[in-house]
Design a protein around this motif. Structure first.
Motif, PDB file in Angstrom:
ATOM      1  N   PRO A 170       1.927  26.468  41.493  1.00 20.08           N
ATOM      2  CA  PRO A 170       0.981  27.425  42.081  1.00 20.08           C
ATOM      3  C   PRO A 170       1.555  28.051  43.363  1.00 20.08           C
ATOM      4  CG  PRO A 170      -0.124  25.371  41.508  1.00 20.08           C
ATOM      5  CD  PRO A 170       1.342  25.119  41.350  1.00 20.08           C
ATOM      6  N   GLY A 171       1.386  29.343  43.489  1.00 22.65           N
ATOM      7  CA  GLY A 171       1.793  30.035  44.708  1.00 22.65           C
ATOM      8  C   GLY A 171       3.276  30.268  44.842  1.00 22.65           C
ATOM      9  N   ALA A 172       4.050  30.088  43.757  1.00 23.87           N
ATOM     10  CA  ALA A 172       5.494  30.288  43.822  1.00 23.87           C
ATOM     11  C   ALA A 172       5.829  31.774  43.735  1.00 23.87           C
ATOM     12  CB  ALA A 172       6.186  29.532  42.697  1.00 23.87           C
ATOM     13  N   LYS A 173       6.878  32.180  44.450  1.00 26.73           N
ATOM     14  CA  LYS A 173       7.296  33.576  44.452  1.00 26.73           C
ATOM     15  C   LYS A 173       8.818  33.639  44.509  1.00 26.73           C
ATOM     16  CE  LYS A 173       5.968  37.991  46.542  1.00 26.73           C
ATOM     17  NZ  LYS A 173       5.207  38.428  45.362  1.00 26.73           N
ATOM     18  N   VAL A 174       9.391  34.608  43.800  1.00 27.01           N
ATOM     19  CA  VAL A 174      10.846  34.763  43.745  1.00 27.01           C
ATOM     20  C   VAL A 174      11.357  35.436  45.015  1.00 27.01           C
ATOM     21  CG1 VAL A 174      12.734  35.961  42.582  1.00 27.01           C
ATOM     22  CG2 VAL A 174      10.966  34.816  41.235  1.00 27.01           C
ATOM     23  N   LEU A 175      12.461  34.914  45.537  1.00 26.22           N
ATOM     24  CA  LEU A 175      13.177  35.526  46.656  1.00 26.22           C
ATOM     25  C   LEU A 175      14.567  35.896  46.162  1.00 26.22           C
ATOM     26  CD1 LEU A 175      13.628  36.195  49.697  1.00 26.22           C
ATOM     27  CD2 LEU A 175      14.396  33.812  49.964  1.00 26.22           C
ATOM     28  N   ALA A 176      14.928  37.172  46.300  1.00 26.21           N
ATOM     29  CA  ALA A 176      16.284  37.622  45.941  1.00 26.21           C
ATOM     30  C   ALA A 176      16.938  38.144  47.216  1.00 26.21           C
ATOM     31  CB  ALA A 176      16.227  38.668  44.842  1.00 26.21           C
ATOM     32  N   GLY A 177      17.060  39.470  47.347  1.00 35.27           N
ATOM     33  CA  GLY A 177      17.655  40.011  48.567  1.00 35.27           C
ATOM     34  C   GLY A 177      16.763  39.867  49.787  1.00 35.27           C
ATOM     35  N   GLY A 178      15.455  39.861  49.558  1.00 32.19           N
ATOM     36  CA  GLY A 178      14.498  39.620  50.633  1.00 32.19           C
ATOM     37  C   GLY A 178      14.252  40.788  51.562  1.00 32.19           C
ATOM     38  N   GLN A 179      14.752  41.986  51.221  1.00 27.30           N
ATOM     39  CA  GLN A 179      14.631  43.104  52.142  1.00 27.30           C
ATOM     40  C   GLN A 179      13.228  43.691  52.210  1.00 27.30           C
ATOM     41  OE1 GLN A 179      17.445  43.816  54.225  1.00 27.30           O
ATOM     42  NE2 GLN A 179      17.582  41.806  53.252  1.00 27.30           N
ATOM     43  N   SER A 180      12.408  43.390  51.237  1.00 22.14           N
ATOM     44  CA  SER A 180      10.990  43.767  51.285  1.00 22.14           C
ATOM     45  C   SER A 180      10.097  42.554  51.513  1.00 22.14           C
ATOM     46  CB  SER A 180      10.573  44.466  49.979  1.00 22.14           C
ATOM     47  OG  SER A 180      11.270  45.671  49.812  1.00 22.14           O
ATOM     48  N   LEU A 181      10.462  41.428  50.881  1.00 22.01           N
ATOM     49  CA  LEU A 181       9.624  40.236  50.972  1.00 22.01           C
ATOM     50  C   LEU A 181       9.607  39.640  52.386  1.00 22.01           C
ATOM     51  CD1 LEU A 181       7.841  38.073  49.738  1.00 22.01           C
ATOM     52  CD2 LEU A 181       9.910  36.901  48.936  1.00 22.01           C
ATOM     53  N   ILE A 182      10.760  39.547  53.021  1.00 25.32           N
ATOM     54  CA  ILE A 182      10.807  38.917  54.345  1.00 25.32           C
ATOM     55  C   ILE A 182       9.972  39.689  55.377  1.00 25.32           C
ATOM     56  CG2 ILE A 182      12.315  38.214  56.234  1.00 25.32           C
ATOM     57  CD1 ILE A 182      12.434  36.454  53.703  1.00 25.32           C
ATOM     58  N   PRO A 183      10.074  41.021  55.449  1.00 22.23           N
ATOM     59  CA  PRO A 183       9.167  41.742  56.357  1.00 22.23           C
ATOM     60  C   PRO A 183       7.691  41.528  56.010  1.00 22.23           C
ATOM     61  CG  PRO A 183      10.992  43.152  55.731  1.00 22.23           C
ATOM     62  CD  PRO A 183      11.085  41.928  54.867  1.00 22.23           C
ATOM     63  N   ALA A 184       7.389  41.468  54.701  1.00 19.17           N
ATOM     64  CA  ALA A 184       6.000  41.231  54.298  1.00 19.17           C
ATOM     65  C   ALA A 184       5.527  39.854  54.748  1.00 19.17           C
ATOM     66  CB  ALA A 184       5.863  41.363  52.781  1.00 19.17           C
ATOM     67  N   LEU A 185       6.411  38.856  54.705  1.00 20.15           N
ATOM     68  CA  LEU A 185       6.067  37.524  55.196  1.00 20.15           C
ATOM     69  C   LEU A 185       5.828  37.561  56.703  1.00 20.15           C
ATOM     70  CD1 LEU A 185       8.650  35.293  53.271  1.00 20.15           C
ATOM     71  CD2 LEU A 185       6.191  35.386  52.881  1.00 20.15           C
ATOM     72  N   ASN A 186       6.713  38.232  57.412  1.00 26.13           N
ATOM     73  CA  ASN A 186       6.596  38.273  58.873  1.00 26.13           C
ATOM     74  C   ASN A 186       5.329  38.976  59.329  1.00 26.13           C
ATOM     75  OD1 ASN A 186       8.957  36.859  59.273  1.00 26.13           O
ATOM     76  ND2 ASN A 186      10.234  38.693  59.408  1.00 26.13           N
ATOM     77  N   MET A 187       4.891  39.958  58.548  1.00 29.16           N
ATOM     78  CA  MET A 187       3.638  40.662  58.873  1.00 29.16           C
ATOM     79  C   MET A 187       2.429  40.002  58.226  1.00 29.16           C
ATOM     80  SD  MET A 187       4.734  44.682  58.871  1.00 29.16           S
ATOM     81  CE  MET A 187       5.601  44.654  57.291  1.00 29.16           C
ATOM     82  N   ARG A 188       2.674  38.887  57.561  1.00 30.45           N
ATOM     83  CA  ARG A 188       1.620  38.120  56.876  1.00 30.45           C
ATOM     84  C   ARG A 188       0.866  38.947  55.832  1.00 30.45           C
ATOM     85  NH1 ARG A 188      -0.148  32.827  59.994  1.00 30.45           N
ATOM     86  NH2 ARG A 188       1.834  32.463  61.062  1.00 30.45           N
ATOM     87  N   LEU A 189       1.610  39.845  55.207  1.00 29.50           N
ATOM     88  CA  LEU A 189       1.058  40.578  54.074  1.00 29.50           C
ATOM     89  C   LEU A 189       1.246  39.799  52.776  1.00 29.50           C
ATOM     90  CD1 LEU A 189       2.403  44.145  54.957  1.00 29.50           C
ATOM     91  CD2 LEU A 189       0.098  43.239  55.327  1.00 29.50           C
ATOM     92  N   SER A 190       2.097  38.786  52.821  1.00 35.09           N
ATOM     93  CA  SER A 190       2.330  37.910  51.676  1.00 35.09           C
ATOM     94  C   SER A 190       2.357  36.476  52.178  1.00 35.09           C
ATOM     95  CB  SER A 190       3.664  38.264  50.999  1.00 35.09           C
ATOM     96  OG  SER A 190       3.899  37.445  49.879  1.00 35.09           O
ATOM     97  N   SER A 191       1.724  35.571  51.433  1.00 34.22           N
ATOM     98  CA  SER A 191       1.640  34.166  51.862  1.00 34.22           C
ATOM     99  C   SER A 191       1.912  33.215  50.699  1.00 34.22           C
ATOM    100  CB  SER A 191       0.250  33.880  52.452  1.00 34.22           C
ATOM    101  OG  SER A 191      -0.036  34.729  53.538  1.00 34.22           O
ATOM    102  N   PRO A 192       3.121  33.226  50.170  1.00 37.53           N
ATOM    103  CA  PRO A 192       3.438  32.308  49.067  1.00 37.53           C
ATOM    104  C   PRO A 192       3.500  30.865  49.556  1.00 37.53           C
ATOM    105  CG  PRO A 192       5.420  33.408  49.811  1.00 37.53           C
ATOM    106  CD  PRO A 192       4.282  34.043  50.565  1.00 37.53           C
TER     107      PRO A 192
END
Length: 260
Positions: free
Chosen positions: A24-46
């Motif tokens: 549950p709550g798993a998410k793929v990380l590849a290059g991270g150029q969109s995901l990491i900013p989304a994490l830092n802005m708390r737009l994504s919380s895997p």
């Protein structure tokens, strides 16, 4: 802001990665150029990041049955510098040079761009224009999805939570052209266009004009103009729908001279 807490796993095989995605709550990380900013802005919380960088076999570019298959973990820089891509897929080669800046292209991946399905991104439009087939892996094996069926809505694709995009197969086009209009190099395009000719038909995939890339098809300029007039681009912070529609028409005129 800082990212919320999460668990991290780096699988050594695709099978292991797919097993981890069942949590549950798993998410793929590849290059991270969109995901990491989304994490830092708390737009994504895997709850769990599954880092697939380095998985074997997903960073290859190879010819297969008249198409060019590009692995999902190929970086934009790798695609940009590939002699095979420049020869067989000049549209993609042109497009990746417009993606953000070199630092982003060095880390960002083709698979990440397609799976994110940002409506302002270059590569989803290229996939649509070229009728690419996206290869998706799951516990039950691989399945093949046409680009026209893959992009569903704003940041929504046919990819299921327990699946991984492993590559894309791009057929050749007779002629192609990539164009975009941006406030400055590296910015998101106000309006962009990936266009390909296959025989008499011209396939124009616009981006920045809707929740997904939008395809306009036609055999002559009048048919294409009619399709462009039917676009309903949303406004952004700086441009009205009317401005974007006008610019879409400008790109059509520029593309037509290279496609005809």
């Amino acid at each position: 802001m800082k990212a919320p807490s999460f668990a991290y796993a780096k699988p050594r095989s695709l099978t292991e990665a797919l097993d981890l995605l069942e949590r549950p709550g798993a998410k793929v990380l590849a290059g991270g150029q969109s995901l990491i900013p989304a994490l830092n802005m708390r737009l994504s919380s895997p709850e769990l990041l599954v880092d697939i960088t380095g998985l074997p076999g997903l960073s290859k570019i190879e010819a297969r049955n008249g198409t060019l298959r590009i692995g999902a973990l190929c970086t934009h820089t790798q695609v940009e510098r590939s002699a095979e891509v420049r020869e067989h897929l000049p549209l993609v080669a042109e497009a990746v040079a417009h993606i953000a800046h070199p630092a982003i292209r060095n880390r960002g991946t083709l698979g990440g761009s397609l799976a994110l399905a940002d409506p302002n991104a270059e590569l989803p439009a290229c996939a649509l224009a070229l009728e690419a087939v996206l290869i998706v892996a799951g516990k039950k094996g691989e399945r093949r999805v046409q680009a026209a069926s893959f992009f569903k809505a704003l940041f929504e694709t046919d990819l299921k939570p327990d699946e991984i995009l492993v590559g894309a197969e791009f057929p050749r086009a007779t002629k192609s052209v990539f164009l975009e209009l941006a406030r400055r190099q590296g910015d998101y395009a106000i309006v962009g266009l990936a266009a390909a000719a296959k025989g008499a038909e011209k396939r124009l995939a616009y981006f920045g004009v809707g929740g997904t890339p939008v395809l306009v098809r036609g055999k002559n300029l009048e048919e294409l103009k009619s399709g462009v007039k039917a676009l309903k681009p949303p406004a952004d912070l700086y441009n009205s729908p009317a401005t974007k529609l006008h610019l879409a028409g400008v790109l059509l005129e520029r593309a037509w001279t290279r496609l005809s």
